[in-house]
Scaffold this active site. Sequence first.
Site, short mmCIF file in Angstrom:
data_model
loop_
_atom_site.label_atom_id
_atom_site.label_comp_id
_atom_site.label_asym_id
_atom_site.label_seq_id
_atom_site.Cartn_x
_atom_site.Cartn_y
_atom_site.Cartn_z
N LYS A 84 0.85 -1.19 0.00
CA LYS A 84 0.00 0.00 0.00
C LYS A 84 0.89 1.24 0.00
CE LYS A 84 -3.99 1.93 2.51
NZ LYS A 84 -4.83 1.78 3.73
N SER A 159 -9.72 1.74 2.71
CA SER A 159 -8.81 2.46 1.83
C SER A 159 -7.77 1.57 1.14
CB SER A 159 -8.09 3.55 2.61
OG SER A 159 -7.25 2.97 3.59
N SER A 183 -9.93 -0.38 7.02
CA SER A 183 -9.32 -0.22 5.70
C SER A 183 -8.62 -1.46 5.14
CB SER A 183 -8.32 0.93 5.72
OG SER A 183 -8.99 2.16 5.63
#
Lengths: 492, 476
Positions: A84, A159, A183
């Site tokens: 990420k 996210s 997330s």
Amino acid sequence: MKRETKMKLYALTIHEAHDLLKSRQISSTELTRAVLDHIEKIDDKIGAYLSVFEENAMIQAREADHMIARNEIQPLTGIPLSIKDLICTKGLPTTCASKILENFIPPYDATVMSKLKNAGAVTLGKVNMDEFAMGSSTENSGMHITRNPWDITRIPGGSSGGSAASVAADMCIGSLGSDTGGSIRQPASHCSVVGMKPTYGRVSRYGLVAFASSLDQIGPLTKDVTDCALLMNVISGYDPHDSTSVPKDVPDFRRSLEKGLKGLKIGLPKEYYMTEGLDPDVSATIDNAANTMKDLGAEFVEVSLPHTKYAVAVYYVIAPCEASSNLARYDGVRYGFRDKDPKDLMQMYRSTKSKGFGPEVQRRIIIGTYALSAGYYDAYYGKASQVRTLMIEDFKNAFQKCDVLLSPVTPSPAFKIGEKTDDPLNMYLSDIFTLSANLAGVPGISIPCGFSKNNLPIGLQLMGSHFNEEMLIKVAYNFEQATMFHKKKPSL
Amino acid sequence: MEFEPVIGLEVHAQLKTQSKIFCSCSTAFGAPPNTHVCPVCLGMPGVLPVLNKKVVEYALRMAVATGCQVAEISRFARKNYFYPDLPKGYQISQYELPIAAFGEVEIEVNGTAIKIGITRIHMEEDAGKLNHDPHRPMSHVDLNRTGVPLIEIVSEPDIRSPEEAGAYLKKLRSILRYLEICDGNMEEGSFRCDANISLRPKGDEKFGTRTELKNLNSFKHVEKAIHYEIRRQQAILEEGGQVIQETRLWNPDSQKTYSMRDKEEAHDYRYFPDPDLLPLVIDKAWIDQVRNDLPELPDEKTDRFIHQYSLPEQDAERLTSSKELADYFEACVTIFSEPKAVCNWITGILLGLLNAQGKTIEESPVTAENLAGLLKLVSEDVLSAKIAKAVFDEMAETGKSARQIVDEKGLVQVTDSSAIEAVVQKVIDASPDEVVAYKGGKRKLIGFFVGQVMKETSGKANPGIVNKILQDKLGG
């Protein structure tokens, strides 16, 4: 490996790939090449990656092959992973999917990256997310959206949407995401992959670009529970660079991969099942999952988490407050974006932030700044912190009665791209099942548990007591082996 | 109407730890810009602070030395504001729960002892520095100082005059230096002071409206600025006006204070507990250990000097004004045990020399050992007091010991009566007119004869013996 048995290497799990690497049937170079080619082939459709470090990945793969040749193979050696884009990678872009960090290259590695490097893992590239991890759909990315591999008209969740999509679409063997309010678990649920948020303090946050410091935690997104255990083994542990990481021994999570749930007590938090707006498909799928658990020997008890109703309110005070302070450093002075030719310092700050941050980030900075202002602190941050303490007590009480808590991850399967972008409050409310684990600091895992009538993945959440990820892995593993939902792949 | 000033001081003391408060960068002063920096003190994305234990220990020393209560649990908080020298957009400080509170220090002004309360002591990180380019509209940011540890010491509004403020500051600095936690250099900024000042009619309980004075970067300026500000406020009040609550800057050139009239003072710092740092827990054992390891403090040392060395209070205070000076004195006394004589030489001659050369006692060209050696030679009559000063000057210049200089130059005092007698006779023989005048009643001429003898002996003759022989011969 022999030509006739050549398989889709990119579709391998970590442990499958490891077995083939160890027995020298494949090399990391082949494996990494296969995944890179697959990214090249399908990521136009999905948009999981923000950057692919092809050259760097191939160098790491060759190094891993040397390690393997020297019989220095560890479970992650030669395994290509996506990361990420808010985990700092030394010398490689780390943008947080924000214009304000579009050209930022960190001079240091996050602790988890050092650990992955030491283990010989390969970094394929950085994956998309909501800007600074603020969002539940990856639509808030300052770069581009990411599509759900199961239905490209839908969001992958967020996210960590890029992480979940890259795992689901086999554009990596495993991924690291971060979870501040769901997330990791929510996109895992929407993309039918395994996603774990570890206990707060289990994994070092050093090098994780902060959104809400008291809630953020790095965790794995993987193709199955075994892989989750393998990644957890490497990334967990006390870090002297992170005062909030906990000096506690890390168990070998592989030992939790054992069959048998006899005598297990599963708690059903009643407040979670009284939630309005729970999709009937989700409800039915969770009921099925509970029945499967029962068949495996688990017992059910009803428990209460009485302060659940405040979770959204508490979260949307604490997270923006911390964010408003954490994001103050992006001022255009030292690194990242700076607006051109400001007439004075104040204008430099204003225009840099106005142009560099997207609307959701600005919204949260404004909420947080307001809530921390003189005269409001007690009513907002102070009160929210008090309720948070009560929520921690709720979980402690619940775990006196049961070993794990079982709940949905999200009230409904993945929604359509653009469906909720004009309704932030509705978007916030969809985090209802995941926020509490962050506020209380307890670990949670999302595992595939079925599909809706229109073939959208549905996830099951398990939450455990502090530092009892082992229990989550054990229960998740038993469920997975009994159902095999994780074997089903999206058709692309 | 007679007004009474009410003054409280906020002192920032830079702690002289080797490394910064939240990272391992050096705290050394004067390095090229941005060379003592790392991702942590630069506020890079993703970094986290880790508290330097030494900073806590230093803060504890000050807390214990000023009789503060140490908080079992204290917390770091974020003070949020934007400025280019503040890389994170917030300063890590302590707010609601400081490490220590409720202390006091005693000062003496015009012979009266006064206790000044310490409201609180807290730890925080320093900001960087901006250097404004004089030629272009540009400012350069130097972040070497970012993260250097500070303690802020906040006094109660117990101070009533500029002189008390000065005495309080000097006492704080002296304690900090005795504790070896801060070098107390106001000019370099390692010891900074802001003053809160208000006036009230004498006898009133209620405080008047205060102003905050900044930019007081020398002891002299602190007193002058407070003087000025008291007069300014008094003039306003006497005309029936009202003092505005504001921050004012002292301008040392114009010797006036000016309102900042700046957005900067309308700050809302949005303090909240720093989630990156755990609450700081200090156990009693640690406090006890700091207490046990505490060095002798200025007041204790002064008392001891008065009693142990039978020194007048004024001398004792002068010698203990810095730990290094007191150490120098004691090093001398160990070798030459006449404290008053040592004291006189140090305060009368050595300090004058150092002052003229702009040196500190640690930089003294005459070591304690050498000074004691010189005094020893005088007391043993090897050297006359007169020559001693010249020898001292040479010692200061060359760094040699007194014995070395005496030996090299053959300066040993002549105490052999027959040798002196021969010289006296020679002088008398060479000065028949003066002898007649002397015998005729001009007794003052004795000085002339002594001078001549000294000249002949290059000052080495023992003056007592010279006098005696002269008087014998001239028939005094």
